[in-house]
Write an enzyme that holds these catalytic residues in place. Sequence first.
Site, short mmCIF file in Angstrom:
data_model
loop_
_atom_site.label_atom_id
_atom_site.label_comp_id
_atom_site.label_asym_id
_atom_site.label_seq_id
_atom_site.Cartn_x
_atom_site.Cartn_y
_atom_site.Cartn_z
N ASN A 10 0.86 -1.18 0.00
CA ASN A 10 0.00 0.00 0.00
C ASN A 10 0.90 1.23 0.00
O ASN A 10 1.45 1.60 1.03
CB ASN A 10 -0.90 -0.03 1.26
CG ASN A 10 -1.75 1.23 1.38
OD1 ASN A 10 -1.81 2.04 0.46
ND2 ASN A 10 -2.40 1.39 2.53
N TRP A 11 1.02 1.84 -1.17
CA TRP A 11 1.95 2.98 -1.31
C TRP A 11 1.35 4.28 -0.80
O TRP A 11 2.01 5.32 -0.81
CB TRP A 11 2.37 3.14 -2.78
CG TRP A 11 3.34 2.10 -3.25
CD1 TRP A 11 3.97 1.14 -2.49
CD2 TRP A 11 3.83 1.92 -4.59
NE1 TRP A 11 4.80 0.39 -3.28
CE2 TRP A 11 4.74 0.85 -4.57
CE3 TRP A 11 3.57 2.57 -5.80
CZ2 TRP A 11 5.39 0.40 -5.71
CZ3 TRP A 11 4.23 2.13 -6.95
CH2 TRP A 11 5.12 1.06 -6.90
N LYS A 12 0.06 4.27 -0.46
CA LYS A 12 -0.61 5.48 0.03
C LYS A 12 -0.37 6.63 -0.96
O LYS A 12 -0.32 6.40 -2.16
CB LYS A 12 -0.14 5.78 1.45
CG LYS A 12 -0.30 4.54 2.35
CD LYS A 12 -0.20 4.78 3.80
CE LYS A 12 -0.39 3.44 4.52
NZ LYS A 12 -0.44 3.57 5.95
N HIS A 96 -9.82 0.94 4.10
CA HIS A 96 -8.58 1.13 4.86
C HIS A 96 -8.86 2.10 6.02
O HIS A 96 -9.66 3.02 5.89
CB HIS A 96 -7.49 1.69 3.94
CG HIS A 96 -6.15 1.74 4.61
ND1 HIS A 96 -5.79 2.78 5.45
CD2 HIS A 96 -5.12 0.88 4.62
CE1 HIS A 96 -4.57 2.55 5.93
NE2 HIS A 96 -4.14 1.39 5.44
N GLU A 98 -7.37 4.56 7.10
CA GLU A 98 -7.21 5.99 6.78
C GLU A 98 -8.43 6.51 6.02
O GLU A 98 -8.79 7.68 6.15
CB GLU A 98 -5.89 6.21 6.01
CG GLU A 98 -4.70 6.09 6.95
CD GLU A 98 -3.42 5.58 6.31
OE1 GLU A 98 -3.28 5.62 5.08
OE2 GLU A 98 -2.53 5.14 7.09
N GLU A 168 -5.89 -4.98 10.32
CA GLU A 168 -4.90 -3.95 10.58
C GLU A 168 -5.27 -3.19 11.85
O GLU A 168 -6.09 -2.26 11.80
CB GLU A 168 -4.84 -2.96 9.41
CG GLU A 168 -4.44 -3.59 8.09
CD GLU A 168 -3.84 -2.56 7.14
OE1 GLU A 168 -2.67 -2.68 6.81
OE2 GLU A 168 -4.56 -1.63 6.75
N GLY A 174 1.71 2.52 10.73
CA GLY A 174 2.62 3.66 10.62
C GLY A 174 3.24 4.09 11.94
O GLY A 174 3.82 5.16 12.03
N SER A 214 2.80 -1.86 10.45
CA SER A 214 4.25 -1.84 10.73
C SER A 214 4.94 -3.17 10.44
O SER A 214 5.83 -3.57 11.19
CB SER A 214 4.50 -1.38 12.17
OG SER A 214 4.05 -0.04 12.34
N GLY A 235 2.66 -0.96 4.37
CA GLY A 235 2.70 0.45 3.99
C GLY A 235 4.14 0.92 3.84
O GLY A 235 4.79 0.68 2.82
N GLY A 236 4.67 1.54 4.87
CA GLY A 236 6.00 2.17 4.83
C GLY A 236 7.09 1.28 4.24
O GLY A 236 7.88 1.74 3.40
P1 PGA Z 1 2.37 0.49 7.68
O1 PGA Z 1 0.97 0.67 6.92
O2 PGA Z 1 2.99 -0.78 7.19
O3 PGA Z 1 3.18 1.71 7.30
O4 PGA Z 1 2.07 0.43 9.15
C1 PGA Z 1 0.12 -0.42 6.73
C2 PGA Z 1 -1.16 0.03 6.05
O5 PGA Z 1 -1.62 1.13 6.31
O6 PGA Z 1 -1.74 -0.72 5.25
#
Ligand code: PGA
Length: 250
Positions: A10-12, A96, A98, A168, A174, A214, A235-236
């Site tokens: 997930n590159w956001k 998601h 977010e 999640e 994050g 994470s 994500g990150g």
């Molecule tokens: P993260 O994000 O790995 O940076 O915690 C995961 C996500 O939001 O899908």
Amino acid sequence: MSRKALIAANWKMFKTPAEARAFVEAFLPLVAGHERDEIALFPSPVLLPTVVEAVKGSKVAAGAQNIHFAEEGAFTGETSVGQLKAVGGTHTLIGHSERRQYFGETDEIVNKKLHTALKHGVVPIVCIGEVLAEREAGKTAEVLKTQVTGAFAGITAEAAGPIVIAYEPVWAIGTGKTATPEIAIDAHKIIRAEVARLLGVEVAAAMRILYGGSVKPDNCTSLIGQEEIDGALVGGASLKPDSFAAIVKY
Ligand code: PGA
């Protein structure tokens, strides 16, 4: 039953088309011949044509971070499932945290999007998870069951095959704080039991439940290596080819 793991990036709201192309060019050789797991990249919609083109000829899939539930219409700023498919996207994230937190997505909206994705043959990854206050109040199981029940309203066992769930915990996204394997396994069991209650044990046993929050190269093996954990939504640590490849090869 053995479920093929899915490792999803997930590159956001990161990367330009040039950066997306450079990622794929560096990443593909690192995972060449990797058959054990499915791999999917979720870039911003403006990057999708570039990513689809760049992964062509590989087994890496590309999808959207979000779709609208309507097939088309006056919805400024949104992307339809038809637009996603037309540029070669095959998967979509839905709900998601977010999206829930900053864009007001409710279980009802998630449910509508899930129906739309299934109707159009796009693989949906439904994201659920509790916030810290809910965990601390001992409400995790209740929250997860409510989110699963809400997302799956009106979904039949026959239609549910393609659905993937991503657990999640919001407090782990994050933050660098990862759920322990025990916490993740416990949550996955609650989710699978709820799917079984709604759609039957066979559907539940076949459904992939990913962990997200994470996930990094140094903690991925202890999480994805668990029988109950069928992959990861990253994500990150998915933004760099070497770190995402290391997770794919957990
Ligand atoms: P993260 O994000 O790995 O940076 O915690 C995961 C996500 O939001 O899908």
